[in-house]
Design a protein around this motif. Structure first.
Motif, PDB file in Angstrom:
ATOM      1  N   LEU A 127       0.851  -1.185   0.000  1.00 20.82           N
ATOM      2  CA  LEU A 127       0.000   0.000   0.000  1.00 20.82           C
ATOM      3  C   LEU A 127       0.890   1.238   0.000  1.00 20.82           C
ATOM      4  N   THR A 128       0.677   2.102  -0.989  1.00 21.27           N
ATOM      5  CA  THR A 128       1.456   3.328  -1.115  1.00 21.27           C
ATOM      6  C   THR A 128       0.586   4.512  -0.729  1.00 21.27           C
ATOM      7  N   VAL A 129       1.065   5.317   0.218  1.00 24.63           N
ATOM      8  CA  VAL A 129       0.297   6.446   0.734  1.00 24.63           C
ATOM      9  C   VAL A 129       1.133   7.712   0.606  1.00 24.63           C
ATOM     10  N   GLY A 130       0.567   8.716  -0.032  1.00 28.47           N
ATOM     11  CA  GLY A 130       1.232  10.002  -0.166  1.00 28.47           C
ATOM     12  C   GLY A 130       0.749  10.976   0.893  1.00 28.47           C
ATOM     13  N   PRO A 131       1.438  12.094   1.067  1.00 26.32           N
ATOM     14  CA  PRO A 131       1.095  13.045   2.128  1.00 26.32           C
ATOM     15  C   PRO A 131      -0.135  13.883   1.796  1.00 26.32           C
ATOM     16  N   LEU A 132      -0.827  14.306   2.839  1.00 25.93           N
ATOM     17  CA  LEU A 132      -1.878  15.299   2.699  1.00 25.93           C
ATOM     18  C   LEU A 132      -1.251  16.652   2.345  1.00 25.93           C
ATOM     19  N   PRO A 133      -2.021  17.580   1.776  1.00 22.70           N
ATOM     20  CA  PRO A 133      -1.445  18.880   1.403  1.00 22.70           C
ATOM     21  C   PRO A 133      -0.731  19.586   2.547  1.00 22.70           C
ATOM     22  N   ALA A 134      -1.316  19.584   3.737  1.00 18.53           N
ATOM     23  CA  ALA A 134      -0.672  20.260   4.866  1.00 18.53           C
ATOM     24  C   ALA A 134       0.601  19.534   5.290  1.00 18.53           C
ATOM     25  N   GLN A 135       0.590  18.201   5.233  1.00 22.53           N
ATOM     26  CA  GLN A 135       1.798  17.445   5.571  1.00 22.53           C
ATOM     27  C   GLN A 135       2.920  17.775   4.599  1.00 22.53           C
ATOM     28  N   GLU A 136       2.587  17.794   3.318  1.00 21.22           N
ATOM     29  CA  GLU A 136       3.608  18.093   2.317  1.00 21.22           C
ATOM     30  C   GLU A 136       4.125  19.522   2.466  1.00 21.22           C
ATOM     31  N   ALA A 137       3.228  20.459   2.772  1.00 19.38           N
ATOM     32  CA  ALA A 137       3.639  21.861   2.929  1.00 19.38           C
ATOM     33  C   ALA A 137       4.596  22.024   4.101  1.00 19.38           C
ATOM     34  N   ILE A 138       4.326  21.313   5.200  1.00 16.81           N
ATOM     35  CA  ILE A 138       5.181  21.423   6.382  1.00 16.81           C
ATOM     36  C   ILE A 138       6.548  20.795   6.112  1.00 16.81           C
ATOM     37  N   LEU A 139       6.557  19.633   5.476  1.00 16.43           N
ATOM     38  CA  LEU A 139       7.828  18.985   5.158  1.00 16.43           C
ATOM     39  C   LEU A 139       8.611  19.808   4.133  1.00 16.43           C
ATOM     40  N   GLU A 140       7.902  20.406   3.181  1.00 18.72           N
ATOM     41  CA  GLU A 140       8.555  21.265   2.202  1.00 18.72           C
ATOM     42  C   GLU A 140       9.211  22.460   2.898  1.00 18.72           C
ATOM     43  N   ALA A 141       8.491  23.049   3.849  1.00 18.88           N
ATOM     44  CA  ALA A 141       9.041  24.193   4.581  1.00 18.88           C
ATOM     45  C   ALA A 141      10.284  23.789   5.364  1.00 18.88           C
ATOM     46  N   LEU A 142      10.241  22.637   5.981  1.00 18.31           N
ATOM     47  CA  LEU A 142      11.418  22.168   6.720  1.00 18.31           C
ATOM     48  C   LEU A 142      12.620  22.029   5.796  1.00 18.31           C
ATOM     49  N   GLY A 143      12.383  21.504   4.606  1.00 23.15           N
ATOM     50  CA  GLY A 143      13.474  21.371   3.649  1.00 23.15           C
ATOM     51  C   GLY A 143      14.027  22.717   3.239  1.00 23.15           C
ATOM     52  N   GLN A 144      13.148  23.665   2.996  1.00 16.83           N
ATOM     53  CA  GLN A 144      13.609  24.983   2.581  1.00 16.83           C
ATOM     54  C   GLN A 144      14.313  25.724   3.715  1.00 16.83           C
ATOM     55  N   LEU A 145      14.030  25.345   4.947  1.00 17.52           N
ATOM     56  CA  LEU A 145      14.708  25.950   6.101  1.00 17.52           C
ATOM     57  C   LEU A 145      16.042  25.278   6.410  1.00 17.52           C
ATOM     58  N   GLY A 146      16.395  24.260   5.629  1.00 20.43           N
ATOM     59  CA  GLY A 146      17.703  23.636   5.786  1.00 20.43           C
ATOM     60  C   GLY A 146      17.717  22.349   6.572  1.00 20.43           C
ATOM     61  N   PHE A 147      16.536  21.826   6.925  1.00 23.48           N
ATOM     62  CA  PHE A 147      16.480  20.550   7.631  1.00 23.48           C
ATOM     63  C   PHE A 147      16.550  19.414   6.614  1.00 23.48           C
ATOM     64  N   GLY A 148      17.044  18.263   7.052  1.00 23.96           N
ATOM     65  CA  GLY A 148      17.200  17.131   6.154  1.00 23.96           C
ATOM     66  C   GLY A 148      16.418  15.924   6.611  1.00 23.96           C
ATOM     67  N   PHE A 149      15.899  15.156   5.663  1.00 25.67           N
ATOM     68  CA  PHE A 149      15.207  13.924   5.997  1.00 25.67           C
ATOM     69  C   PHE A 149      16.209  12.854   6.409  1.00 25.67           C
ATOM     70  N   LYS A 150      15.937  12.194   7.531  1.00 26.85           N
ATOM     71  CA  LYS A 150      16.816  11.136   8.031  1.00 26.85           C
ATOM     72  C   LYS A 150      16.177   9.770   7.859  1.00 26.85           C
ATOM     73  N   SER A 151      14.979   9.572   8.404  1.00 30.09           N
ATOM     74  CA  SER A 151      14.319   8.278   8.315  1.00 30.09           C
ATOM     75  C   SER A 151      12.878   8.421   8.770  1.00 30.09           C
ATOM     76  N   ALA A 152      12.116   7.363   8.598  1.00 26.05           N
ATOM     77  CA  ALA A 152      10.741   7.334   9.077  1.00 26.05           C
ATOM     78  C   ALA A 152      10.431   5.926   9.545  1.00 26.05           C
ATOM     79  N   ASP A 153       9.671   5.828  10.621  1.00 22.85           N
ATOM     80  CA  ASP A 153       9.259   4.514  11.088  1.00 22.85           C
ATOM     81  C   ASP A 153       7.925   4.629  11.820  1.00 22.85           C
ATOM     82  N   LEU A 154       7.389   3.485  12.209  1.00 21.37           N
ATOM     83  CA  LEU A 154       6.132   3.427  12.942  1.00 21.37           C
ATOM     84  C   LEU A 154       6.418   2.894  14.335  1.00 21.37           C
ATOM     85  N   GLU A 155       5.936   3.597  15.339  1.00 16.96           N
ATOM     86  CA  GLU A 155       6.180   3.242  16.733  1.00 16.96           C
ATOM     87  C   GLU A 155       4.880   2.792  17.386  1.00 16.96           C
TER      88      GLU A 155
END
Length: 336
Positions: free
Chosen positions: A136-164
């Motif tokens: 199952l492939t799930v893409g982000p909601l618009p607000a999720q993508e906007a927040i992650l996009e902003a983090l990238g533009q602010l210089g933050f980097g993606f490291k990993s993702a998991d389920l806890e």
């Protein structure tokens, strides 16, 4: 990739099932559509129920350390109540709504390393068999993508993702697990935090955004965690760079007791597919708070393109598909 399996409970000559999902990612709260293709066996069979089960690979912390297991987080009956004649081929279309908290598995078309699957269960003449499994492939909601996009533009980097496995206290969380998206700090905050974890808890009316920082300790003080929570609408129009920068600044600078009474609960890891008891993990400022560490996907994010996920030494999309089959198939063997 589709995994076809003969109905073992009926032996040779039983019907087979092949579930095909519509192409493309689905969003949380969106419609998952597809077709269940059935092929009759060597005799007529009464198909009582066709059930789809959403499953996820989830990490859990317990006294012995950490482990991974499969958690079922929703079920849908999409058909049944008919006779499948010998050798007959029949397709059953379906459209079901994903839970709003369904984890995101990809960002900008790149796999994040989170493994979800759709398992098809056929109930025939009183016997049940989990006969098909699809990623199952799930893409982000618009607000999720906007927040992650902003983090990238602010210089933050993606490291990993998991389920806890567990619950975040004081939130409206519905599922027995939550997703953590781990990001590396921008140069501005690198001397203050080791990493920041982002969790989205969406619902029909909006979304909670939980930010947690693993802070660097000074010479006379140990490192500790801090947690803050914000609420946004699904279609909010904001200056997201300014908004998110304010969130991060508040998270990093707020060293008081904010969030200290909100606890992650961790219970019996997989009892009843994730419905076991929970116990509070305690003050977020304690050093024994669970840190999930690097996940399966290691990626770099950069520049004006935002959190562009270029997977390096990690799991690309095709490998995630293989992982779905290998992992869940092994889990079914354990269950048997």
């Amino acid at each position: 990739m589709v995994f076809k399996r003969l109905l073992g409970s009926l032996g040779v000559g039983g019907p087979t099932v092949d579930t095909v999902l519509d192409p493309g990612p689905v969003r949380p709260g969106g419609t998952l559509a597809g077709q269940v293709h059935l092929k009759g066996g060597s005799a007529d069979f009464d198909i009582e129920h066709i059930t789809l089960e959403l499953v996820a690979r989830v990490e859990a912390e317990h006294e012995e350390g950490e482990s991974e297991g499969v958690v079922a987080f929703d079920r849908f009956t999409v058909g049944g109540g008919f006779r499948l004649a010998e050798g007959e081929q029949r397709s059953v279309p379906f459209g079901v709504t994903l839970p709003w908290e369904t984890p995101v598995t990809e960002l900008y078309g790149q796999a994040l390393g989170v493994v979800l699957g759709v398992r098809t269960e056929l109930s025939v003449a009183g016997a049940k068999d989990k006969g098909d499994l699809d990623p199952l492939t799930v893409g982000p909601l618009p607000a999720q993508e906007a927040i992650l996009e902003a983090l990238g533009q602010l210089g933050f980097g993606f490291k990993s993702a998991d389920l806890e496995y567990g619950r975040i206290g004081g939130t409206g969380q519905q599922l027995p697990f939550y997703q953590e998206i781990e990001i590396t700090p921008s140069p501005r905050y690198a001397h203050q935090v080791n990493e920041i974890e982002v969790t989205f808890l969406a619902n029909p009316g909006g979304m909670e955004v939980i930010l947690e920082a693993d802070k660097r300790g000074g010479f006379f003080s140990g490192g500790h965690d801090a947690l803050t929570r914000f609420t946004v609408g699904h279609h909010d129009s904001r200056d997201w760079n300014t908004e998110v920068d304010g969130w991060i600044r508040q998270l990093v600078e707020h060293r008081a007791s904010h969030g200290s009474h909100s606890a992650y609960g961790h219970g019996d890891p997989y009892a009843g597919h994730g419905h076991g008891g929970h116990y509070g993990h305690g003050d977020h400022h304690h050093d024994d708070h669970h840190r999930s560490g690097p996940g399966m996907g290691t990626a770099v994010a950069a520049g004006a393109a935002g959190l562009a996920v270029g997977v390096v030494g990690g799991m690309v999309a095709a490998e995630v598909v293989d992982e779905v089959g290998d992992f869940f198939e092994g889990d079914e063997e354990d269950e048997g």
